[in-house]
Design a protein around this motif. Structure first.
Motif, PDB file in Angstrom:
ATOM      1  N   LEU A   1      88.437 -14.820 -18.818  1.00  0.00           N
ATOM      2  CA  LEU A   1      87.715 -15.521 -17.753  1.00  0.00           C
ATOM      3  C   LEU A   1      86.778 -16.579 -18.326  1.00  0.00           C
ATOM      4  CD1 LEU A   1      86.863 -12.514 -15.409  1.00  0.00           C
ATOM      5  CD2 LEU A   1      88.711 -14.172 -15.175  1.00  0.00           C
TER       6      LEU A   1
ATOM      7  N   ASP B   1      87.375 -20.779 -17.589  1.00  0.00           N
ATOM      8  CA  ASP B   1      86.372 -21.380 -16.709  1.00  0.00           C
ATOM      9  C   ASP B   1      86.342 -22.899 -16.873  1.00  0.00           C
ATOM     10  OD1 ASP B   1      84.303 -21.426 -14.833  1.00  0.00           O
ATOM     11  OD2 ASP B   1      82.765 -21.374 -16.399  1.00  0.00           O
TER      12      ASP B   1
ATOM     13  N   THR C   1      84.987 -19.420 -12.854  1.00  0.00           N
ATOM     14  CA  THR C   1      84.880 -17.964 -13.022  1.00  0.00           C
ATOM     15  C   THR C   1      83.450 -17.459 -13.085  1.00  0.00           C
ATOM     16  OG1 THR C   1      84.954 -18.141 -15.440  1.00  0.00           O
ATOM     17  CG2 THR C   1      87.062 -17.954 -14.285  1.00  0.00           C
TER      18      THR C   1
ATOM     19  N   ILE D   1      82.074 -14.650 -10.556  1.00  0.00           N
ATOM     20  CA  ILE D   1      83.257 -14.279  -9.781  1.00  0.00           C
ATOM     21  C   ILE D   1      83.366 -12.762  -9.691  1.00  0.00           C
ATOM     22  CG2 ILE D   1      84.940 -14.101 -11.660  1.00  0.00           C
ATOM     23  CD1 ILE D   1      85.665 -15.967  -8.436  1.00  0.00           C
TER      24      ILE D   1
END
Length: 448
Positions: free
Chosen positions: A201, A205, A221, A224
């Motif tokens: 993640l 991003d 992200t 999130i």
């Protein structure tokens, strides 16, 4: 006081009912992503599950979908369905080959390549997508060349769409090439390597990807929420019965149930169980590369066994039924039209086939033997002028205690017998025959 308390409780209840959908809406609109795990051979149930997840994620406003992939391969048609779902997704789909030790072999290579972002964990592999038949052997020519060319062209087209190394991916089909995570990164087969989901993640991003409609989408992200979507009870049930061994057993049990119902009409239970098992078997066949020649051979085998029971002692029908059953079981899945991917073996375990065959053959021999014994007994009784109906009302002696089943000696013959009242009758007691049920006599203890 009580009235006020009641009103307050009702108000709270109504407020809760009104707030519940509002909270659900807020939750659905909160920044979130969907995580789904594919850890199985690729088959229709897998494709249906993933399509449901992606569609649900789109409807719920998810930012993107992460597929954690670990598969040995699967069916070509199902693979194409999954690739189509990913390519036409309205939100980015990230394919992450994980955890360490996982693989994206064969069909998995196509799925991983189709992702808007493709990543691998350390210690994972991708590739080895050479065409073989569904039993793991090489394809005969010219089928082998056609299958290889089709699969290679399909994978190259996906690679070009995603900006990956089409030549290196082409080698996974034409040369059965496989790559480790670092090799795949160096060959531009994947986008990056991530040790875990958190690093994935972080790396993705701010990454910009192109969707099927030509629009660009920036993956965000930060803050999130990750929501894992699992299979429903129905999807799990379909996955269980779609195992070739389970589907085979359902087919056999269902056929035997109907077989017994035809032999002894009115029992109902075998027929009901048989129908239910056959329905589940055919549902499973919809998720497997079923060969209907194999199904036909199994059905023909049961017909031959039925003919053996109707004409006991012929042997030809029984032997032919056993041979037909073995051939049908071996050819039940896969068979004559192999797919173009190195799929896991979709076949029935040979030990299971052997065990079921021995069991059916033993049962057939046992039943035929009993029928022949009954026929010989009737012949002997007929020569002596005695019929089974004539035995009703005759007396005999218990030769083995009835508790409530045992043996009695009637008209010069040993018979299986059962106490008509269900009470135990001691050995040596005199009994009277009340009914003849096949080779079993129903008796009661004489009071004379």
């Amino acid at each position: 006081m009580r009235k006020a308390l009641s009103i307050a409780l009702i108000a709270l209840g109504l407020a809760g009912m009104m707030a519940s959908p509002l909270m659900s809406t807020v939750e659905a609109q909160a920044p979130h992503a969907v995580v789904v795990e594919i850890d199985e051979p690729i088959q229709p149930s897998t494709a249906n599950f993933l399509e449901r997840v992606v569609n649900q994620a789109e409807d719920d406003g998810a930012r993107f979908v992460v597929i954690r992939l670990d598969t040995p391969g699967g069916l070509y048609d199902s693979t194409r369905d999954i690739v189509e779902t990913i390519l036409e997704s309205e939100i980015p789909v990230i394919v992450y080959v994980s955890p360490s030790g996982a693989q994206a072999a064969s069909a998995g290579t196509f799925i991983a390549t189709a992702g808007h972002v493709t990543a691998m964990a350390n210690g994972t592999t991708i590739g080895a997508a050479s065409p073989v038949d569904q039993r793991g052997g090489p394809l005969p020519e010219p089928l082998g060349s056609k299958a290889t060319n089709d699969a290679a062209a399909f994978l190259r087209s996906i690679a070009v769409e995603r900006g990956l190394n089409a030549d290196a991916l082409n080698d996974t089909v034409t040369r059965a090439q496989a790559y480790s995570a670092s090799e795949a990164l160096n060959q531009n087969v994947i986008d990056f390597v991530a040790k875990d989901l958190e690093q994935l993640l972080s790396t993705v991003d701010g990454r910009r990807v192109d969707l099927f409609d030509g629009s660009s989408y920036v993956i965000e992200t930060s803050e999130i929420q990750l929501r894992t979507v699992d299979k429903t009870i129905l999807e799990r049930f379909l996955a269980i019965i779609s195992n070739p061994n389970v589907a085979f057993l359902l087919l056999v049990i269902g056929a035997i149930g109907l077989f017994i119902e035809f032999l002894a009409p009115g029992l109902f239970a075998p027929g009901i169980i048989g129908v239910i098992c056959l329905v589940m078997a055919f549902v499973a066949f919809g998720n497997l590369p079923v060969n209907w020649v194999g199904v036909g051979l199994i059905a023909f085998a049961l017909l031959l066994m039925f003919a053996e029971l109707k004409s006991p002692g012929v042997s030809f029908f029984g032997a032919g039924g056993v041979v037909s059953f073995v051939l049908g079981s071996v050819l039940l899945f896969g068979g004559f039209t192999p797919g173009p991917l190195d799929a896991p073996s979709f076949r029935v375990n040979y030990w299971l086939i052997g065990g079921v065959t021995v069991g059916l053959a033993g049962l057939l021999i046992f039943v035929v033997r009993d029928i022949l014994l009954a026929q010989k007994l009737e012949e002997r009784q007929a020569k002596r002028g005695i019929t089974t109906t004539a035995l009703v009302g005759t007396t005999g002696v218990v030769s083995a205690q009835l508790a409530p089943s045992g043996m009695v000696f009637v008209s010069g013959e040993e018979w299986s017998a059962v106490s008509d009242t269900g009470d135990s009758i001691e050995e040596g007691a005199e009994v009277v025959v009340t009914e003849v049920d096949g080779l079993t006599l129903k008796v009661y203890k004489s009071t004379d």
